[in-house]
Write an enzyme that holds these catalytic residues in place. Structure first.
Site, mmCIF file in Angstrom:
data_model
loop_
_atom_site.group_PDB
_atom_site.id
_atom_site.type_symbol
_atom_site.label_atom_id
_atom_site.label_comp_id
_atom_site.label_asym_id
_atom_site.label_seq_id
_atom_site.Cartn_x
_atom_site.Cartn_y
_atom_site.Cartn_z
ATOM 1 N N SER A 1 0.831 -1.200 0.000
ATOM 2 C CA SER A 1 0.000 0.000 0.000
ATOM 3 C C SER A 1 0.865 1.250 0.000
ATOM 4 O O SER A 1 0.467 2.304 -0.466
ATOM 5 C CB SER A 1 -0.881 0.007 1.245
ATOM 6 O OG SER A 1 -0.053 0.004 2.395
ATOM 7 N N CYS B 1 2.653 -6.924 1.859
ATOM 8 C CA CYS B 1 1.629 -6.220 2.631
ATOM 9 C C CYS B 1 0.717 -7.277 3.235
ATOM 10 O O CYS B 1 0.053 -8.017 2.505
ATOM 11 C CB CYS B 1 0.846 -5.314 1.680
ATOM 12 S SG CYS B 1 -0.553 -4.481 2.441
ATOM 13 N N THR C 1 -1.954 -6.796 4.904
ATOM 14 C CA THR C 1 -3.361 -6.419 4.753
ATOM 15 C C THR C 1 -3.894 -6.874 3.400
ATOM 16 O O THR C 1 -4.962 -7.502 3.306
ATOM 17 C CB THR C 1 -3.500 -4.892 4.889
ATOM 18 O OG1 THR C 1 -2.809 -4.478 6.071
ATOM 19 C CG2 THR C 1 -4.942 -4.464 4.962
ATOM 20 N N CYS D 1 2.727 -6.169 10.016
ATOM 21 C CA CYS D 1 2.506 -5.134 8.997
ATOM 22 C C CYS D 1 3.897 -4.660 8.617
ATOM 23 O O CYS D 1 4.711 -4.367 9.509
ATOM 24 C CB CYS D 1 1.690 -3.982 9.578
ATOM 25 S SG CYS D 1 1.660 -2.518 8.500
HETATM 26 N N1 DGL Z 1 2.124 -2.437 5.011
HETATM 27 C C1 DGL Z 1 0.847 -3.013 5.060
HETATM 28 C C2 DGL Z 1 0.805 -4.327 5.796
HETATM 29 O O1 DGL Z 1 1.792 -5.043 5.808
HETATM 30 C C3 DGL Z 1 -0.399 -2.206 5.245
HETATM 31 C C4 DGL Z 1 -0.406 -0.834 5.728
HETATM 32 C C5 DGL Z 1 -1.702 -0.088 5.425
HETATM 33 O O2 DGL Z 1 -1.801 0.384 4.315
HETATM 34 O O3 DGL Z 1 -2.582 0.009 6.299
HETATM 35 O O4 DGL Z 1 -0.192 -4.693 6.339
#
Ligand code: DGL
Length: 262
Positions: free
Chosen positions: A8, A71, A73, A181
């Site tokens: 993201s 990511c 998420t 994250c």
């Molecule tokens: N870096 C992302 C992850 O590993 C997500 C961060 C986001 O956009 O909320 O979950």
């Protein structure tokens, strides 16, 4: 091979460093969806739409031959759908719950992530599979994504946010914090000062690169000074301005320094 890493925002750079050093002869693309970051506080259908658009760009336009979803998420809500749509290796990231439980198995484990990851079915399934003794607690830390995107890594506000978030937990009972994250790795120095020495960090970064190599039929090299070349994109626009590239370099430098903190 043309390998894309997708996040993201700039959290995925904490994975890119390992990948470029372990696979120095491959060609990397890094896609940060900076028009839509943060993902973790949006709705699941919204995030699915962003991920579809990013994959279309990376595969149809940039001819990526493998994609690492750097990511947690996006992996949580979209990896299965993308694997159904595209016939190339797609490597996702999940919070390193198993790794943390395997390393201790008696003390508690604090799993952090974005709200979408923490609420997600995928993480629940992982916990149901590996946490037979019910040692896992969950903690969403959405503001760390915002702080990271604004390059606010060490500040009284960051420290206060983390102190407040950690207050309900008796950390002396915990063996590890899972960084679920990729943005959270940027805060290891502040976290190190707040956590007892008995707690370690667990993340999926090295494991993801090993999985990429395995799935793509590549052999990793011991990480040295040599690093693969990489082209950077922000939501489908190639990053070319020297100031913008320098900004990305500053994140890469910080990510490397954070790797040294256990
Ligand atoms: N870096 C992302 C992850 O590993 C997500 C961060 C986001 O956009 O909320 O979950």
């Amino acid at each position: 091979m043309r390998i894309a890493l997708f996040d993201s925002g700039l959290g995925g750079l904490t994975v890119l460093g390992h990948a470029r050093r372990a696979l120095p002869d491959e060609e990397f693309l890094f896609f940060a969806d900076r028009d839509h970051v943060p993902y973790g506080t949006k709705t699941v259908p919204e995030v699915r739409g962003f991920v579809r658009a990013a994959f279309r760009f990376l595969i149809d336009k940039e001819r990526a031959e493998a994609i690492v979803v750097a990511c947690n998420t996006a992996t949580s809500v979209s990896a299965d759908e993308m694997r159904r749509l595209y016939d190339i290796p797609i490597i996702g990231m999940e919070p390193a719950v198993k790794k943390a439980l395997d390393a201790d198995g008696t003390r508690r484990v604090l799993v952090t992530g974005t709200p979408i990851t923490v609420r997600g079915e995928k993480l629940q399934r992982l916990i149901d599979t590996y946490d037979a003794k019910h040692l896992v607690d969950l903690l969403p830390l959405p503001r760390l994504v915002e702080f990271a995107e604004h390059r606010e890594f060490v500040s009284p506000r960051v420290e206060e946010y983390l102190r407040d978030a950690l207050r309900p937990f008796d950390l002396t009972q915990y063996s590890a914090m899972v960084l679920g994250c990729t943005h959270f790795n940027y805060f290891k120095d502040t976290l190190r000062n707040l956590l007892p020495e008995t707690m370690t960090f667990a993340d999926g970064n090295d494991g993801t690169v090993e999985e990429l190599a395995r799935r793509a039929g590549l052999t990793t090299l011991p990480e040295g000074a040599r690093t693969a070349r990489c082209t950077f994109f922000e939501s489908g626009r190639r990053v070319a301005r020297p100031e913008a590239l320098a900004r990305i370099e500053s994140y890469i430098d910080r990510a490397e320094r954070m790797e040294l903190i256990n």
